[in-house]
Design a protein around this motif. Structure first.
Motif, PDB file in Angstrom:
ATOM      1  N   UNK A  61      56.586  42.051  18.083  1.00 56.49           N
ATOM      2  CA  UNK A  61      55.622  41.546  17.110  1.00 56.49           C
ATOM      3  C   UNK A  61      55.616  40.021  17.052  1.00 56.49           C
ATOM      4  N   UNK A  62      56.798  39.417  17.040  1.00 55.03           N
ATOM      5  CA  UNK A  62      56.865  37.971  16.781  1.00 55.03           C
ATOM      6  C   UNK A  62      57.093  37.113  18.012  1.00 55.03           C
ATOM      7  N   UNK A  63      57.628  37.678  19.097  1.00 52.22           N
ATOM      8  CA  UNK A  63      57.962  36.868  20.269  1.00 52.22           C
ATOM      9  C   UNK A  63      57.015  37.081  21.435  1.00 52.22           C
ATOM     10  N   UNK A  64      55.915  37.785  21.216  1.00 54.64           N
ATOM     11  CA  UNK A  64      54.910  37.989  22.262  1.00 54.64           C
ATOM     12  C   UNK A  64      53.684  37.144  21.917  1.00 54.64           C
ATOM     13  N   UNK A  65      53.166  36.436  22.908  1.00 54.34           N
ATOM     14  CA  UNK A  65      52.014  35.553  22.699  1.00 54.34           C
ATOM     15  C   UNK A  65      50.718  36.372  22.711  1.00 54.34           C
ATOM     16  N   UNK A  66      50.472  37.095  21.633  1.00 57.31           N
ATOM     17  CA  UNK A  66      49.309  37.969  21.542  1.00 57.31           C
ATOM     18  C   UNK A  66      48.010  37.168  21.402  1.00 57.31           C
ATOM     19  N   UNK A 121      57.007  40.536  32.493  1.00 58.90           N
ATOM     20  CA  UNK A 121      56.081  39.574  31.901  1.00 58.90           C
ATOM     21  C   UNK A 121      56.659  38.166  31.938  1.00 58.90           C
ATOM     22  N   UNK A 122      55.834  37.162  32.219  1.00 55.32           N
ATOM     23  CA  UNK A 122      56.342  35.783  32.246  1.00 55.32           C
ATOM     24  C   UNK A 122      56.672  35.289  30.843  1.00 55.32           C
ATOM     25  N   UNK A 123      57.545  34.303  30.775  1.00 50.86           N
ATOM     26  CA  UNK A 123      57.913  33.674  29.501  1.00 50.86           C
ATOM     27  C   UNK A 123      57.529  32.204  29.566  1.00 50.86           C
ATOM     28  N   UNK A 124      56.740  31.762  28.587  1.00 51.35           N
ATOM     29  CA  UNK A 124      56.345  30.361  28.509  1.00 51.35           C
ATOM     30  C   UNK A 124      56.544  29.861  27.088  1.00 51.35           C
ATOM     31  N   UNK A 125      57.203  28.713  26.960  1.00 49.21           N
ATOM     32  CA  UNK A 125      57.486  28.136  25.643  1.00 49.21           C
ATOM     33  C   UNK A 125      58.206  29.136  24.740  1.00 49.21           C
ATOM     34  N   UNK A 126      59.166  29.861  25.329  1.00 52.68           N
ATOM     35  CA  UNK A 126      59.985  30.843  24.612  1.00 52.68           C
ATOM     36  C   UNK A 126      59.169  32.010  24.056  1.00 52.68           C
ATOM     37  N   UNK A 127      57.982  32.231  24.580  1.00 54.44           N
ATOM     38  CA  UNK A 127      57.156  33.359  24.154  1.00 54.44           C
ATOM     39  C   UNK A 127      56.863  34.256  25.362  1.00 54.44           C
ATOM     40  N   UNK A 128      56.998  35.568  25.156  1.00 56.29           N
ATOM     41  CA  UNK A 128      56.692  36.533  26.210  1.00 56.29           C
ATOM     42  C   UNK A 128      55.174  36.647  26.338  1.00 56.29           C
TER      43      UNK A 128
END
Length: 386
Positions: free
Chosen positions: A231-236, A186-193
């Motif tokens: 839960x907290x580091x994925x851009x849901x 998965x790509x990472x953008x702005x420190x979010x997966x």
């Protein structure tokens, strides 16, 4: 390879241990991964070693640092004991080379044992309002089709207009990449997966971060770390439902999830056999004791439709799901029949509610999604989908 937590290279920080190399290029080593380390370090370490010329295969054993240190100390103690035993019985040994001496450490004596370390307090669950209603899909034992139910439930809710995410908490056997037909880093953008997308569902799995044949030999603290990160580091984004595909049983992942966040409900999957129902009952009791409401029971592989008459054939017996639902006083949300196309859909990455929506199994799973939405709405007063 840099570890942000330590601000140092993993080799310099002595996180890499027990390196072994064969003449044909096979490499094996232990990576000490603390609970506060990023789980993606495992994949980065594998890619770094695979990039070395001559390396043909890489195996990484992921271990908690405290556990590794305890095992090393135990081995050294056994070696010292064996050495002393040999001298006691008159054996002659070559004197070992003198090792550098560290700071002197006081040894415990009788009635002066080291104080027992204080038991850390359980973490306080964190609320994630943007994730909507967090629903755990669980089972008491493996092989009952829990992940099949979870992916089809997610796809069916999405078809009904809900904003849905699904998180693979089955750390030891992540199946969502195969069953949803997505498997890439998965790509990472702005420190979010950034989660991957499949059939209108946002998907996150540990299977995206490790190789397919890489065993997750992880203890509870690492499992807790992975679940918290998902839960907290994925851009849901904004969700109506976040389904969590749990591993079978009542272990670290279940406890980690309820300690990490507020779980709004659990769905327990079983099959009609008595042995599966007994295991599912323990799963229900686990959720009850941790304060998670059980929304209902799903009986999978309930029956096989006779292709000539259309009548149900109870291949695995009958009534187990209803019996469990009655015993724990929750609804039987659905009975999903056996259908080879369900298995085929899981193997090809196309859930049956998408690939063959007119089949009996797909209709049962679609009805299950409607019942789950109704149960959530009854309990929390929110719209049952969009």
């Amino acid at each position: 390879m840099h570890n942000p937590r330590l601000g140092a290279d993993v080799v310099a920080a002595e996180q890499v241990q027990d390196v072994a190399v064969t003449t044909d290029g096979k490499v094996r080593f232990t990576l000490l991964l603390d609970a506060s380390d990023d789980a993606t370090l495992v994949r980065e370490a594998r890619l770094a070693v695979e990039g070395v010329e001559g390396v043909s295969d890489v195996r990484i054993d992921v271990t908690d640092p405290a556990e590794f240190a305890a095992g090393r100390d135990a081995r050294r103690g056994a070696q010292r004991a064996a050495h002393t035993h040999g001298h006691t019985h008159g054996h002659t040994h070559a004197a070992p080379a003198a090792a550098p001496r560290g700071p002197a450490r006081a040894l415990p004596v009788m009635d002066a044992a080291p104080a027992r370390p204080a038991t850390p307090a359980a973490p306080t669950p964190v609320a994630y309002p943007h994730l909507g209603k967090i629903i755990a899909v669980s089972s008491g034992k493996g092989g009952v089709g829990k992940s099949t139910v979870a992916v089809n439930l997610a796809a069916a809710l999405a078809k009904q207009g809900a904003r849905v995410g699904i998180m693979d908490a089955d750390i030891y056997g992540p199946n969502l990449p195969l069953m949803l037909g997505v498997n890439e880093a998965p790509p990472v953008r702005d420190n979010m997966i950034q989660p991957l997308m499949a059939f209108g569902v946002k998907v996150m799995s540990i299977g995206f971060l490790i190789e397919r044949d890489q065993p997750a030999i992880w203890r509870g603290p690492i499992v807790m770390k992975v679940i918290n990160q998902f839960l907290k580091d994925v851009a849901w984004g904004e969700l109506d439902y976040l389904l969590v595909d749990m591993p079978p049983g009542t272990g670290d992942a279940q406890l980690s999830l309820v300690q990490a966040t507020h779980v709004h409900g659990a769905i327990v999957v079983t099959t009609p056999q008595a042995v599966a129902v007994g295991d599912a009952l323990r799963g229900v009791r686990m959720f009850e004791r941790t304060g998670v409401p059980v929304l209902g029971i799903v009986e999978n592989m309930s029956y096989l439709e006779n292709p000539e008459t259309g009548k149900p054939i109870a291949v695995f017996g009958s009534g187990g799901g209803q019996q469990l639902a009655d015993e724990v006083q929750v609804p039987l949300l659905g009975q999903v029949p056996l259908d080879p196309r369900v298995v085929e859909g899981g193997d090809t990455g196309r859930p049956i509610v998408v690939a063959a929506p007119q089949t009996g199994a797909a209709r049962a799973l679609t009805s299950l999604a409607e019942r789950v939405a109704e149960r959530v709405a009854e309990r929390y007063g929110v719209p049952a989908g969009r």
